[in-house]
Design an enzyme around this catalytic site. Structure first.
Site, PDB file in Angstrom:
ATOM      1  N   SER A 555       0.850  -1.325  -0.167  1.00  0.00           N
ATOM      2  CA  SER A 555       0.034   0.161  -0.130  1.00  0.00           C
ATOM      3  C   SER A 555       0.909   1.279   0.010  1.00  0.00           C
ATOM      4  CB  SER A 555      -0.852  -0.053   1.120  1.00  0.00           C
ATOM      5  OG  SER A 555      -1.627   1.169   1.516  1.00  0.00           O
ATOM      6  N   TYR A 568      -2.831  -0.704  10.510  1.00  0.00           N
ATOM      7  CA  TYR A 568      -2.789  -1.094   8.886  1.00  0.00           C
ATOM      8  C   TYR A 568      -1.546  -0.714   8.391  1.00  0.00           C
ATOM      9  CZ  TYR A 568      -4.250  -1.063   3.843  1.00  0.00           C
ATOM     10  OH  TYR A 568      -4.286  -1.184   2.853  1.00  0.00           O
TER      11      TYR A 568
END
Length: 678
Positions: A555, A568
């Site tokens: 990401s 996350y």
């Protein structure tokens, strides 16, 4: 409108081809003769409809038929230059075609056109080939069928064989068909129904005679220690051996695999005659063109250790390659095509089963089916007599036939990922599903791995049948579950080449609201999960010795400090560094490890649909339905990132164009300056 004769032919072909006792997949051909109106003259013209090259009887449609004018086809007899030049007649069939479209005429067209019968069937039934490959096949033909079926000595398919069978039909008006030595059967009739009835009578009569008069132990006694292992044990051993065996079969070019532990295979491998019969090879051209002239068979008992089996398989592979090269050198001449590869397509492991290989899954599966046909043929021949296939010289004449080479050259160019097997986690929805879909479209076989087995299987079904994709359950945080999923993968396709660590979830919370449980869950699924998947995959890739790709869907958050996202983003940073670490460690094995850093993918995302989207929207103070556009507006390109954009990046990274790239992270974020890699 379909001509009635053609319609009857298609119905008969589908009926015969739907039962494997009658013929193997894509094997044999059928024909019908009749009249139609010539659109040029308006007059009736006598035509022949015949299954074209490469089709399958069980699924034959009108498009799979070649249509020829009988007067022109039969006139070829007058210009036939003789057996030394009979291959030239195949090109001449094109000048006999009627109308546009349709399939290319096959080598067996002459057999159908020259035989004076309205309907002709040429089939490859196991029972018929058993008689055709028996040492005293001619004598058995008379004993079994009387004068209703005539023996034809082996002759390579072609124009001369058509002339031979036409002569036999003319000289034996009482006959309904013939046994083609080393090959199969041909039958005929005045009507479609009669031709099918005659074909089935030959097949069933041969089978009944073998059952009634054949030996109860055609393969001899069972070899001590070579019997089938218990199911769980043999499948575990098959999964352990599969990557090595696939590497053996893929030495010259990448192959996809298929495994079967069918009882017929295990019984054969346990028998005392198996080694000698396997060495003799197959006989019917359709068989050995799919399976190579003979298999490679492990000569160790069923309880041999995996390590010992692997070591011996590698030794046997070297011997097999040398033997196949000697076979090529012994029979090739200056006009022969180049050797097509010296690796086995069938590998037999006593107590475990059979591994078969091909350029794609369907070809690999069908190769295995053909070898089971060969086992059935050997059983029937040995039950009545002695199995005696055609000679290696004759096999070579067909395997390296100029017509066969031309057929191979006409095949479409393979897609970029053909022959590769992809394992994608979290692939039942969102980014993972888009990746699986793209890879399958580019020719890869795909394992759709997901926590939800039902959804994984449904997603795999959307990609095609099990020759394209399978769905497996995969809790990536559980090492045993991951190993079980990879075992399923290698038994389905032979091995794995390309692994995508995509499974993920996210809890959007600030530090003080993030619990220890939240932290552990995020890291178990993505950091630990990616580690477990990569570890299991790496063992397979190393054993195969074929290189491979591991892709991490990380990401932009792995480098971008977004708000309220501690668990996350931290685990994404962990994944990003795993890419670098594994690229260094696995590079010596030819394994490339790369990452992709997407921006927030809203549309189609399972993570966003599970509540993450609502949390992120609240964090940024926008409506959830506007979140995708919000992300797009903050990028340089002002364009939303969707799952297919990530799939495109996976395609490029794992294709041939970036074969020298490893340790790279590719941003797929429409340009987020704060996430630029430095």
């Amino acid at each position: 409108m379909t001509n009635p004769a053609a319609a009857d032919l298609i119905a008969r072909s589908n009926s015969l081809g739907s039962d494997p006792k009658n013929t193997n997949y894509a094997g044999g051909n059928t024909s019908a003769k009749g009249t139609d109106i010539d659109p040029v003259t308006g007059e009736p013209v006598e035509l022949m409809w015949v299954k074209g090259s490469g089709g399958d009887l069980g699924t034959l449609t009108e498009k799979g038929l070649a249509v020829l004018r009988l007067d022109r086809m039969r006139s070829l007899v007058n210009v036939y230059p003789g057996i030394d030049r009979e291959d030239e007649m195949v090109a001449a069939f094109d000048y006999c075609l009627h109308g546009k479209g349709g399939a290319a005429p096959s080598i067996d067209t002459a057999m159908h056109g020259l035989v004076d019968a309205a309907h002709v069937d040429h089939l490859h039934p196991d029972s018929g080939i058993a008689i055709a490959t028996a040492a005293d096949g001619e004598k058995l033909t008379t004993e079994i069928f009387g004068d209703k079926v005539v023996w034809v000595p082996w002759r390579r398919p072609g124009f001369q064989l058509g002339l031979d069978i036409a002569e036999i039909k003319a000289k034996n008006p009482q006959a309904i068909g013939c046994i083609l030595g080393g090959h199969g059967i041909t039958a005929w009739g005045d009507t479609s129904e009669e031709s099918e009835k005659n074909s089935l009578w030959i097949i069933d009569t041969a089978a009944a005679y073998i059952a009634e008069h054949g030996s109860d132990a055609p393969f001899g006694a069972e070899r001590a220690g070579f019997g089938a292992l218990p199911e769980a044990e043999r499948r575990a051993k098959a999964a352990a051996l599969a990557p090595t065996i696939r590497g053996i079969a893929s030495h010259d070019k990448p192959m996809v695999g298929h495994f079967t532990d069918a009882e017929v295979v295990l019984e054969f491998l346990a028998s005392e005659k198996a080694p000698a019969l396997a060495e003799l090879g197959t006989s019917c051209p359709d068989h050995f063109l799919r399976t190579k002239v003979k298999p490679m068979i492990l000569d160790l008992p069923a309880d041999a250790s995996v390590d010992d089996a692997i070591a011996r398989l590698r030794e046997l592979h070297e011997a097999y390659r040398a033997d196949y090269t000697a076979y090529y050198d012994a029979h090739a001449d200056e006009n022969s095509p180049a050797i097509r590869g010296a690796d086995p397509l069938i590998v037999l492991v006593p107590g475990v089963g059979m591994f078969s290989f091909g350029a794609n899954k369907q070809t690999a599966r069908v190769a295995g089916e053909f070898y089971i046909n060969a086992i059935n043929v050997m059983r029937g021949a040995e039950a009545l007599s002695t199995y005696r296939p055609i000679s290696d010289a004759e096999k070579f004449r067909i395997e390296y036939w100029a017509l066969e080479e031309a057929k191979l050259q006409r095949m479409p160019k393979p897609k970029s990922h053909q022959g590769r097997v992809a394992f994608v986690t979290g692939a039942a929805s969102g980014i993972g599903k888009a990746i699986a879909t793209r890879l399958a479209a580019e020719g890869a076989c795909v394992i759709v791995a997901d926590l939800d087995l039902e959804k994984a299987q449904a997603a795999a079904a959307e990609l095609g049948g099990t020759d394209v994709a399978i769905g497996v359950a995969a809790n990536v945080a559980d090492g045993d579950a991951i190993q079980a999923a990879f075992d399923e993968a290698v038994l389905a396709f032979g091995g794995v080449d390309l692994v995508v660590n995509n499974a993920g979830l996210s809890l959007s919370k600030p530090l003080l609201e993030t619990s220890e449980k939240d932290w552990d869950l995020q890291h178990d699924v993505m950091a630990k999960g990616s580690f477990l998947v990569s570890k299991a995959a790496a063992q397979i890739l190393i054993d195969q010795k074929l290189g491979g790709d591991i892709i991490y869907i990380s990401s932009k958050n792995s480098v971008f400090a977004g708000p309220n996202n501690i668990a996350y983003s931290a685990t994404k940073a962990d994944q990003a560094h795993q890419v670098r670490l594994l690229a260094v460690e696995l590079g010596e094995h030819g394994i490339r490890v790369n990452g992709i850093n997407p921006d927030g993918v809203v549309r189609g995302s399972g993570i966003f649909a599970s509540g993450w989207g609502a949390n992120r929207a609240a964090t940024y103070g926008v409506a959830e339905e506007d979140l995708g556009q919000f992300y797009a507006n903050r990028t340089i390109l002002k364009r939303e990132v969707v799952p297919e954009n990530v799939a495109d990046a996976v395609f490029v990274l794992t294709g041939p164009e970036l074969s020298r790239t490893t340790g790279l992270h590719i941003p797929v974020d429409s340009g987020v300056a704060a996430a630029f890699l430095r």
